[in-house]
Scaffold this active site. Structure first.
Site, mmCIF file in Angstrom:
data_model
loop_
_atom_site.group_PDB
_atom_site.id
_atom_site.type_symbol
_atom_site.label_atom_id
_atom_site.label_comp_id
_atom_site.label_asym_id
_atom_site.label_seq_id
_atom_site.Cartn_x
_atom_site.Cartn_y
_atom_site.Cartn_z
ATOM 1 N N CYS A 116 48.721 29.680 20.758
ATOM 2 C CA CYS A 116 49.564 29.858 21.915
ATOM 3 C C CYS A 116 50.510 28.819 21.947
ATOM 4 O O CYS A 116 51.463 28.783 22.909
ATOM 5 C CB CYS A 116 48.533 29.459 23.225
ATOM 6 S SG CYS A 116 47.437 30.862 23.300
ATOM 7 N N HIS A 256 52.842 27.831 29.143
ATOM 8 C CA HIS A 256 52.071 28.969 28.546
ATOM 9 C C HIS A 256 50.942 29.287 29.787
ATOM 10 O O HIS A 256 50.795 28.788 30.628
ATOM 11 C CB HIS A 256 51.240 28.349 27.301
ATOM 12 C CG HIS A 256 50.212 29.266 26.882
ATOM 13 N ND1 HIS A 256 50.626 30.303 26.564
ATOM 14 C CD2 HIS A 256 48.919 29.155 26.930
ATOM 15 C CE1 HIS A 256 49.400 30.971 26.234
ATOM 16 N NE2 HIS A 256 48.543 30.364 26.422
ATOM 17 N N ASN A 286 47.546 36.619 29.279
ATOM 18 C CA ASN A 286 47.943 35.649 28.286
ATOM 19 C C ASN A 286 48.321 36.519 27.192
ATOM 20 O O ASN A 286 47.233 37.079 26.470
ATOM 21 C CB ASN A 286 46.493 34.807 27.990
ATOM 22 C CG ASN A 286 46.941 33.766 26.926
ATOM 23 O OD1 ASN A 286 47.861 33.688 26.282
ATOM 24 N ND2 ASN A 286 45.861 32.882 27.001
HETATM 25 O O1 UT7 Z 1 45.657 30.297 25.749
HETATM 26 C C1 UT7 Z 1 44.616 29.362 25.081
HETATM 27 C C2 UT7 Z 1 44.049 28.416 25.817
HETATM 28 N N1 UT7 Z 1 43.147 29.231 26.592
HETATM 29 C C3 UT7 Z 1 42.907 28.737 27.728
HETATM 30 O O2 UT7 Z 1 43.839 27.731 28.442
HETATM 31 C C4 UT7 Z 1 41.839 29.191 28.685
HETATM 32 C C5 UT7 Z 1 41.083 27.895 29.346
HETATM 33 N N2 UT7 Z 1 39.816 28.583 30.001
HETATM 34 C C6 UT7 Z 1 39.984 29.358 31.176
HETATM 35 O O3 UT7 Z 1 40.924 29.646 31.750
HETATM 36 C C7 UT7 Z 1 38.608 29.462 31.965
HETATM 37 O O4 UT7 Z 1 37.469 28.702 31.280
HETATM 38 C C8 UT7 Z 1 38.092 30.919 31.960
HETATM 39 C C9 UT7 Z 1 39.097 31.736 32.813
HETATM 40 C C10 UT7 Z 1 37.989 31.606 30.713
HETATM 41 C C11 UT7 Z 1 36.571 30.929 32.677
HETATM 42 O O5 UT7 Z 1 36.473 30.458 33.918
HETATM 43 P P1 UT7 Z 1 35.548 29.457 34.450
HETATM 44 O O6 UT7 Z 1 35.989 28.943 35.680
HETATM 45 O O7 UT7 Z 1 35.750 28.351 33.289
HETATM 46 O O8 UT7 Z 1 34.417 30.057 34.230
HETATM 47 P P2 UT7 Z 1 32.932 29.588 33.345
HETATM 48 O O9 UT7 Z 1 33.325 30.081 31.925
HETATM 49 O O10 UT7 Z 1 32.503 28.484 33.769
HETATM 50 O O11 UT7 Z 1 32.172 31.118 34.202
HETATM 51 C C12 UT7 Z 1 31.804 30.869 35.378
HETATM 52 C C13 UT7 Z 1 30.848 32.034 35.758
HETATM 53 C C14 UT7 Z 1 29.645 32.026 34.902
HETATM 54 O O12 UT7 Z 1 28.386 32.466 35.427
HETATM 55 P P3 UT7 Z 1 27.320 31.775 35.476
HETATM 56 O O13 UT7 Z 1 26.758 31.290 34.373
HETATM 57 O O14 UT7 Z 1 27.734 30.401 36.414
HETATM 58 O O15 UT7 Z 1 26.164 32.350 36.346
HETATM 59 C C15 UT7 Z 1 30.015 33.322 33.750
HETATM 60 O O16 UT7 Z 1 29.173 34.053 33.083
HETATM 61 O O17 UT7 Z 1 31.293 33.181 35.612
HETATM 62 C C16 UT7 Z 1 30.883 34.200 34.878
HETATM 63 N N3 UT7 Z 1 31.917 35.018 34.397
HETATM 64 C C17 UT7 Z 1 32.484 36.188 34.767
HETATM 65 N N4 UT7 Z 1 32.132 36.555 36.016
HETATM 66 C C18 UT7 Z 1 32.866 37.826 36.206
HETATM 67 C C19 UT7 Z 1 32.764 34.787 33.074
HETATM 68 N N5 UT7 Z 1 33.638 35.660 32.843
HETATM 69 C C20 UT7 Z 1 33.296 36.519 34.217
HETATM 70 C C21 UT7 Z 1 33.991 37.768 34.329
HETATM 71 N N6 UT7 Z 1 34.111 38.094 35.556
HETATM 72 N N7 UT7 Z 1 34.855 38.319 33.603
#
Ligand code: UT7
Length: 329
Positions: A116, A256, A286
């Site tokens: 990225c 980004h 993204n």
């Molecule tokens: O471009 C390169 C750099 N990349 C980035 O900068 C991305 C950085 N990361 C992020 O933007 C975020 O971490 C994500 C958007 C990928 C995820 O958001 P989050 O707030 O960190 O969510 P999480 O991974 O902590 O997941 C929270 C909950 C989980 O459920 P439990 O374990 O709390 O029950 C996940 O299983 O959300 C669940 N979850 C979803 N639910 C519905 C994960 N993906 C999904 C989904 N739909 N697509």
């Protein structure tokens, strides 16, 4: 020889027609529009559906647009740099395919891989070539067909990415304009937080790598989120301090587009009014190396000569950085 500067004299872009909405993703994986919008800011993304078309197609279209908009003959181009993690082939470089497609017969061409941060690192490379006096016109392109490495059974990642390309033309200036300063970082310790496990020389393609979905990108979202939020905010503050810029002085933040919450945290840290932040993550998701040049192209009509821009990115590697640009046209 007096000091030379590398100014951005034009922009071009390409996004595929097909719109993959959050609603359609709800039919593919266990997710929902509300979760995606509130956690990421994404509503839809573009997907290059045509199986015969790849990253070079989008990069070529973006390059053609910038050449047309600047009235540049492709034979004037000295160097083409394509930042991408989704090249058409492992080799030759996608930049070589673009060189042929646009008829840039005098140019040499190569790809740059910094995920990225790829566009920022390529912009630095291209501007150094111009500042050295060895190049007059450099095409810098960020292009990614992320749909080719996304696992559409993995809800953690498939909602995030889209396809697209953006390009800028760099030209030599005698006045102080264009790329003024940059700060770039890498931390290889966390290389496996965001990566594509197979397909390279470490794990070449095999039945096993295909069966295990190892050719798709993997991301450990939470730690990447934390590091991206800190990294982009810190490096943006650092480049402002180095150049004696306050939030008032900066006209535009060009971040980004990985997550709206990361973008907002960066703007807050810089003391910027939200109206000065380029945001199109809602439409494109993204697009990896393409996010920043896509923003520059979409906002180009609103930019004036002398505007002060801070470009910033964070991505796999880990890689991150910020670049201070004074708009040149
Ligand atoms: O471009 C390169 C750099 N990349 C980035 O900068 C991305 C950085 N990361 C992020 O933007 C975020 O971490 C994500 C958007 C990928 C995820 O958001 P989050 O707030 O960190 O969510 P999480 O991974 O902590 O997941 C929270 C909950 C989980 O459920 P439990 O374990 O709390 O029950 C996940 O299983 O959300 C669940 N979850 C979803 N639910 C519905 C994960 N993906 C999904 C989904 N739909 N697509």
């Amino acid at each position: 020889m007096s000091k030379r500067y590398a100014g951005i004299t034009g922009t071009g872009h390409y996004v595929p027609e097909y719109v993959l909405t959050n609603q359609e993703l709800e039919t593919i994986v266990d997710t929902n529009d509300e979760w995606i919008r509130t956690r990421t800011g994404i509503r839809e993304r573009r997907i290059l559906k045509d199986k015969d078309k790849a990253t070079s197609f989008m990069a070529t279209r973006a390059a053609e647009e910038v050449l047309e908009r600047t009235g540049t003959d492709p034979k004037e181009i000295d160097v083409i740099i394509v930042a991408t993690v989704t090249p058409d082939y492992m080799f030759p470089a996608t930049a070589c395919l673009v060189q042929k497609n646009i008829g840039a017969t005098r140019a040499y061409a190569f790809d740059m891989l910094a995920a990225c941060s790829g566009f920022l690192f390529a912009l630095t490379t291209g501007s150094n070539m111009i500042e050295s006096g060895r190049a007059q016109k450099v095409l810098v392109i960020g292009a990614d067909k992320m749909s080719s490495i996304v696992d559409y059974t993995d809800r953690n990642t498939c909602i995030l990415f889209g396809d697209g390309a953006g390009a800028v033309l760099l030209e030599a200036f005698e006045e102080e304009t264009g790329v003024i300063d940059y700060v770039h970082y890498t931390d290889g310790d966390d290389q496996c937080l965001l990566y594509q496990p197979a397909g390279g020389s470490k794990r070449p393609a095999s039945h096993e790598t295909v069966d295990l979905h190892l050719h798709s990108l993997r991301q450990d979202g939470r730690p990447v989120f934390k590091k991206a939020t800190e990294g982009m905010a810190d490096v943006s503050a650092e480049i402002m301090k180095r150049n004696n810029l306050t939030g008032e002085d900066v006209d535009w933040l060009v971040p980004h587009q990985a997550n709206l919450r990361i973008i907002s945290a960066t703007a807050n840290r810089m003391g910027l009014d939200p109206s000065k932040v380029m945001i199109n993550i809602d439409k494109y998701g993204n697009t990896t190396a393409a996010t920043i040049p896509l923003c520059l192209c979409e906002w180009s009509d609103r930019l004036s000569k002398g505007d002060k821009l801070v470009l910033t990115a964070f991505g796999g590697g880990l890689t991150w950085g910020a670049t201070y640009v004074k708009w040149s046209v």
